[in-house]
Design a protein around this motif. Structure first.
Motif, PDB file in Angstrom:
ATOM      1  N   VAL A   1       8.590  39.726  32.670  1.00  0.00           N
ATOM      2  CA  VAL A   1       7.508  38.627  32.736  1.00  0.00           C
ATOM      3  C   VAL A   1       6.562  38.892  34.143  1.00  0.00           C
ATOM      4  O   VAL A   1       5.383  38.830  34.205  1.00  0.00           O
ATOM      5  N   GLY A   2       7.398  39.258  34.989  1.00  0.00           N
ATOM      6  CA  GLY A   2       6.903  39.751  36.353  1.00  0.00           C
ATOM      7  C   GLY A   2       5.818  41.024  36.396  1.00  0.00           C
ATOM      8  O   GLY A   2       4.601  41.068  36.696  1.00  0.00           O
ATOM      9  N   ALA A   3       6.137  41.824  35.424  1.00  0.00           N
ATOM     10  CA  ALA A   3       5.255  42.975  34.995  1.00  0.00           C
ATOM     11  C   ALA A   3       4.203  42.687  34.275  1.00  0.00           C
ATOM     12  O   ALA A   3       2.950  42.984  34.323  1.00  0.00           O
ATOM     13  N   LEU A   4       4.266  41.792  33.341  1.00  0.00           N
ATOM     14  CA  LEU A   4       3.110  40.998  32.559  1.00  0.00           C
ATOM     15  C   LEU A   4       2.499  40.371  33.154  1.00  0.00           C
ATOM     16  O   LEU A   4       0.740  40.648  33.094  1.00  0.00           O
ATOM     17  N   LEU A   5       2.515  39.448  34.318  1.00  0.00           N
ATOM     18  CA  LEU A   5       1.867  38.909  35.090  1.00  0.00           C
ATOM     19  C   LEU A   5       0.922  39.731  36.012  1.00  0.00           C
ATOM     20  O   LEU A   5      -0.176  39.804  36.122  1.00  0.00           O
TER      21      LEU A   5
ATOM     22  N   LEU B   1      10.395  46.901  24.730  1.00  0.00           N
ATOM     23  CA  LEU B   1       9.415  47.214  26.021  1.00  0.00           C
ATOM     24  C   LEU B   1       9.342  45.873  26.692  1.00  0.00           C
ATOM     25  O   LEU B   1       9.491  45.905  27.996  1.00  0.00           O
ATOM     26  N   VAL B   2       8.845  44.627  25.898  1.00  0.00           N
ATOM     27  CA  VAL B   2       8.790  43.473  26.521  1.00  0.00           C
ATOM     28  C   VAL B   2       9.799  42.420  26.381  1.00  0.00           C
ATOM     29  O   VAL B   2      10.074  41.897  25.120  1.00  0.00           O
ATOM     30  N   ASP B   3      10.586  42.175  27.214  1.00  0.00           N
ATOM     31  CA  ASP B   3      11.572  41.120  27.251  1.00  0.00           C
ATOM     32  C   ASP B   3      11.570  39.986  28.409  1.00  0.00           C
ATOM     33  O   ASP B   3      10.650  39.879  28.917  1.00  0.00           O
ATOM     34  N   ARG B   4      12.517  39.390  28.611  1.00  0.00           N
ATOM     35  CA  ARG B   4      12.598  38.271  29.306  1.00  0.00           C
ATOM     36  C   ARG B   4      12.383  38.658  30.820  1.00  0.00           C
ATOM     37  O   ARG B   4      11.789  38.183  31.802  1.00  0.00           O
ATOM     38  N   GLU B   5      12.723  39.958  31.114  1.00  0.00           N
ATOM     39  CA  GLU B   5      12.713  40.783  32.455  1.00  0.00           C
ATOM     40  C   GLU B   5      11.512  41.094  32.749  1.00  0.00           C
ATOM     41  O   GLU B   5      11.206  41.628  34.184  1.00  0.00           O
TER      42      GLU B   5
ATOM     43  N   VAL C   1       0.665  36.662  41.166  1.00  0.00           N
ATOM     44  CA  VAL C   1       1.537  37.876  41.213  1.00  0.00           C
ATOM     45  C   VAL C   1       2.420  38.015  42.286  1.00  0.00           C
ATOM     46  O   VAL C   1       3.696  38.106  42.179  1.00  0.00           O
ATOM     47  N   VAL C   2       1.815  37.166  43.539  1.00  0.00           N
ATOM     48  CA  VAL C   2       2.535  37.178  44.675  1.00  0.00           C
ATOM     49  C   VAL C   2       3.759  36.056  44.354  1.00  0.00           C
ATOM     50  O   VAL C   2       4.896  36.316  44.702  1.00  0.00           O
ATOM     51  N   GLY C   3       3.292  35.047  43.882  1.00  0.00           N
ATOM     52  CA  GLY C   3       4.390  33.899  43.323  1.00  0.00           C
ATOM     53  C   GLY C   3       5.480  34.472  42.580  1.00  0.00           C
ATOM     54  O   GLY C   3       6.661  34.147  42.961  1.00  0.00           O
ATOM     55  N   ALA C   4       5.230  35.346  41.593  1.00  0.00           N
ATOM     56  CA  ALA C   4       6.163  35.962  40.619  1.00  0.00           C
ATOM     57  C   ALA C   4       7.242  36.889  41.323  1.00  0.00           C
ATOM     58  O   ALA C   4       8.340  36.994  41.134  1.00  0.00           O
ATOM     59  N   ALA C   5       6.344  37.665  42.334  1.00  0.00           N
ATOM     60  CA  ALA C   5       7.291  38.467  43.105  1.00  0.00           C
ATOM     61  C   ALA C   5       8.165  37.575  44.148  1.00  0.00           C
ATOM     62  O   ALA C   5       9.432  38.081  44.222  1.00  0.00           O
ATOM     63  N   ALA C   6       7.737  36.684  44.728  1.00  0.00           N
ATOM     64  CA  ALA C   6       8.625  35.645  45.325  1.00  0.00           C
ATOM     65  C   ALA C   6       9.787  34.916  44.560  1.00  0.00           C
ATOM     66  O   ALA C   6      10.814  34.997  45.244  1.00  0.00           O
ATOM     67  N   ALA C   7       9.504  34.861  43.481  1.00  0.00           N
ATOM     68  CA  ALA C   7      10.597  34.452  42.674  1.00  0.00           C
ATOM     69  C   ALA C   7      11.530  35.266  42.255  1.00  0.00           C
ATOM     70  O   ALA C   7      12.868  35.150  42.141  1.00  0.00           O
ATOM     71  N   ALA C   8      11.009  36.617  42.002  1.00  0.00           N
ATOM     72  CA  ALA C   8      11.883  37.745  41.656  1.00  0.00           C
ATOM     73  C   ALA C   8      12.828  37.871  42.924  1.00  0.00           C
ATOM     74  O   ALA C   8      14.067  38.433  43.018  1.00  0.00           O
ATOM     75  N   ALA C   9      12.224  37.815  44.305  1.00  0.00           N
ATOM     76  CA  ALA C   9      12.955  38.005  45.448  1.00  0.00           C
ATOM     77  C   ALA C   9      14.163  36.992  45.574  1.00  0.00           C
ATOM     78  O   ALA C   9      15.385  37.336  46.130  1.00  0.00           O
ATOM     79  N   VAL C  10      13.884  35.747  45.254  1.00  0.00           N
ATOM     80  CA  VAL C  10      14.764  34.711  45.644  1.00  0.00           C
ATOM     81  C   VAL C  10      15.914  35.022  44.492  1.00  0.00           C
ATOM     82  O   VAL C  10      17.013  34.792  44.774  1.00  0.00           O
TER      83      VAL C  10
END
Length: 463
Positions: A24-28, A18-22, A67-76
Motif C-alpha cells: 500500500v505504501g509503495a502504491l501511494l 507484486l501488489v499485496d497488502r504490504e 506519502v509522508v502519512g503512509a511513511a509515518a504509519a509504517a514507522a509506527v
C-alpha cells in the motif's frame, strides 16, 4: 491457444504477487508522481493567508502529505530501524535545514519586505525534504521498488511523449516553437529531472544486468524516454551531469558485475546520443556562447542570450559572496535589488557587450540561476558545504548499496541513485534555489532510494 490461455491466467497471478497488502505504501508513493511531477500552473490550489502573503496548497502538497502519512504509519507499525543505516544523510540534511532556518530568520531576512514569501519558500523546502525519509520506510522489498520505479518510468514516458508532440508543432502546455526545446507539462528543468530518473534506471541496467534492476521489463521504455526526454528538454547541464553519473555508476558496478566492454560502449553511446541531441536542439544557444567568449564571430547580441545572462548573474552572485563569505546575505535575498544593485556598475564594465535586459533590476529580479553560487551568496560557504555534504553522502550511500546489498533490487537502486544524483546535480547548476518543484522532488526521491538500498545492505550485515 492453450499456451495463450495459460499466459492469460498467469499474468493476474504475477500482478497479485507484486501488489499485496504490504504494498500500500509503495502504491501511494507511485500514485503521487503524477502530482509531484506536474507544473504548478496545471494544478488547482487553495490559497491560505499567512501574514502579508499567502500559502498556496496544491495537489502536489496533498499527495506529498499522503506519502509522508503512509511513511509515518509504517514507522509506527514497523519501527524506524530502516533509517538507521542512512543516519549520516539525515544528520547532514537536518544540519542544512537548521542553517537555512537561521538564514531565513536572521535580522536582515526578517526586515526584508518579502520575508513572508521567503519563509513560505523555506517551509516548502522542508516539506519536500520529508520525501527523502519517507522512501526507505515505504520501499522495503523488490516489489515495492518495482511499483515505484515502474510508475516513475511510465509517467516519464507520458511527459516525453507530450514534449515530442510539442517539438513537432502541437501547441499545448505552453509549447515553444516547433523544433526547439520543449517543456511538456513540467518545464524544461523539471522535464530533464524526470527524464534523468528514467534514464538512470536504464544506465543501471546497462552497467549491471537488465535482470538486476527493478521494473526490468520497462528497460526499453526507460532508455527511450530518458534519452528523448533529456534531448527535447535541451539541458546542457543535465547532459554534462549524465556523462559523469554514467561514469561513476560504471565504476561502482565494476567489482560486483564486471561490465563487459560491450556494456561500456553501450554506456558511452547512450551519453553520446544525449550529448549530440542536446547540442542539436540547443545549437543556437551554443553558438551564442561561443560568440560570447570570442571564439566565433564578433556580432553583438540583439537580445537576451542564455549563456551571457547566466554568466552575468553568476558574476553578481560571486561578488555578493565575496563580500559576505561566511554566512551570506540571507535565504533568497541575493535576488533583492538592495543586495545586487551595488554590483551592477562593475558588472556592466565587466560585460559591456551584454544587452541591458539581461542584467537584473527592480522589477526583473532574475536571481543567480545557479544553485551552488546562490547558496554561496545566500548562505555563505557554510551553506554550500552542507549542501554538497548532503549530495556526497547520498552518493556514498548509493555506492555502498550497489557494492554490498545482497538483494539485486537494492544494488540496482544504488546504481540508479548514483547516476540520477549526479545528473540532477548538473541540472541544479542551471537553476537557482526554487523549493517545491519537481526537480527537488526528484532529488529527494533519489536520496531516499539510496537510503533504502543501504538499509538492505546494513540488515544483511547484521544477520
Amino acid at each position: 491457444m492453450a499456451t495463450r490461455a495459460l499466459e492469460s491466467t498467469q499474468a493476474p497471478s504475477r500482478l497479485r504477487a507484486l501488489v499485496d497488502r504490504e504494498s500500500v505504501g509503495a502504491l501511494l508513493l507511485a500514485g503521487s508522481f503524477p502530482f509531484l511531477f506536474l507544473h504548478e500552473r496545471y494544478q488547482p490550489d487553495l490559497a491560505l493567508g499567512l501574514g502579508s502573503t499567502t500559502l498556496d496548497v496544491r495537489l502536489s502538497d496533498i499527495a506529498l502529505l499522503v506519502v509522508v502519512g503512509a511513511a509515518a504509519a509504517a514507522a509506527v507499525r514497523l519501527g524506524l530501524g530502516r533509517l538507521r543505516a542512512a543516519r549520516v544523510l539525515w544528520i547532514t540534511g537536518l544540519a542544512l535545514l537548521a542553517w537555512l532556518a537561521l538564514e531565513t530568520l536572521r535580522p536582515a531576512s526578517r526586515s526584508d519586505a518579502q520575508f513572508d514569501e521567503h519563509l513560505v519558500s523555506f517551509l516548502k523546502l522542508c516539506e519536500y525534504g520529508l520525501l527523502a525519509a519517507a522512501v526507505p520506510l515505504l520501499v522495503r522489498r523488490a516489489s515495492d521498488l518495482t511499483i515505484a520505479v515502474g510508475a516513475l518510468v511510465l509517467w516519464a514516458a507520458v511527459a516525453v511523449a507530450v514534449a515530442i508532440a510539442q517539438f513537432f508543432g502541437l501547441d499545448v502546455f505552453g509549447a515553444w516553437n516547433p523544433g526547439w526545446r520543449q517543456p511538456s507539462f513540467l518545464g524544461h528543468h523539471d522535464l530533464a529531472a524526470l527524464s534523468a530518473l528514467a534514464l538512470a534506471l536504464a544506465v543501471a541496467g546497462i552497467a549491471a544486468r537488465r535482470e538486476s534492476i527493478p521494473a526490468a521489463t520497462l528497460f526499453p521504455v526507460a532508455l527511450a524516454a530518458g534519452v528523448l526526454g533529456l534531448v527535447v528538454a535541451g539541458s546542457v547541464a543535465a547532459a554534462g551531469g549524465l556523462a559523469f553519473g554514467a561514469l561513476v555508476a560504471w565504476l561502482a558496478a565494476r567489482r560486483r558485475y564486471a561490465p563487459s566492454w560491450r556494456r561500456v560502449l553501450a554506456l558511452a553511446a547512450t551519453v553520446a546520443v544525449v550529448a549530440g541531441g542536446v547540442s542539436a536542439v540547443r545549437g543556437d544557444a551554443l553558438a551564442d556562447f561561443l560568440r560570447f567568449v570570442g571564439v566565433r564571430g564578433d556580432t553583438l547580441p540583439q537580445g537576451v542570450e542564455t549563456s551571457s545572462q547566466r554568466t552575468v548573474l553568476a558574476y553578481i552572485g560571486l561578488r555578493v559572496f565575496q563580500d559576505h563569505p561566511l554566512v551570506g546575505v540571507g535565504w533568497q535575498r541575493s535576488s533583492r535589488p538592495d543586495v545586487f544593485e551595488p554590483y551592477l556598475p562593475d558588472a556592466h564594465k565587466r560585460f559591456p557587450d551584454v544587452v541591458e535586459l539581461a542584467f537584473p533590476a527592480a522589477g526583473r529580479e532574475w536571481g543567480v540561476q545557479n544553485l551552488y553560487i546562490q547558496m554561496l551568496a545566500d548562505a555563505g560557504v557554510i551553506g554550500l558545504a552542507l549542501t554538497l555534504a548532503v549530495g556526497a553522502t547520498g552518493i556514498a550511500l548509493a555506492w555502498k548499496a550497489a557494492a554490498r546489498a545482497p538483494a539485486p533490487w537494492a544494488a540496482g537502486a544504488g546504481l540508479l541513485a548514483i547516476c540520477a544524483l549526479l545528473t540532477l546535480a548538473g541540472e541544479w547548476a542551471s537553476l537557482g534555489i526554487v523549493p517545491g518543484i519537481p526537480l527537488q522532488a526528484a532529488t529527494c526521491l533519489v536520496l531516499g532510494l539510496a537510503a533504502a538500498g543501504v538499509a538492505v545492505a546494513a540488515e544483511a550485515g547484521r544477520d
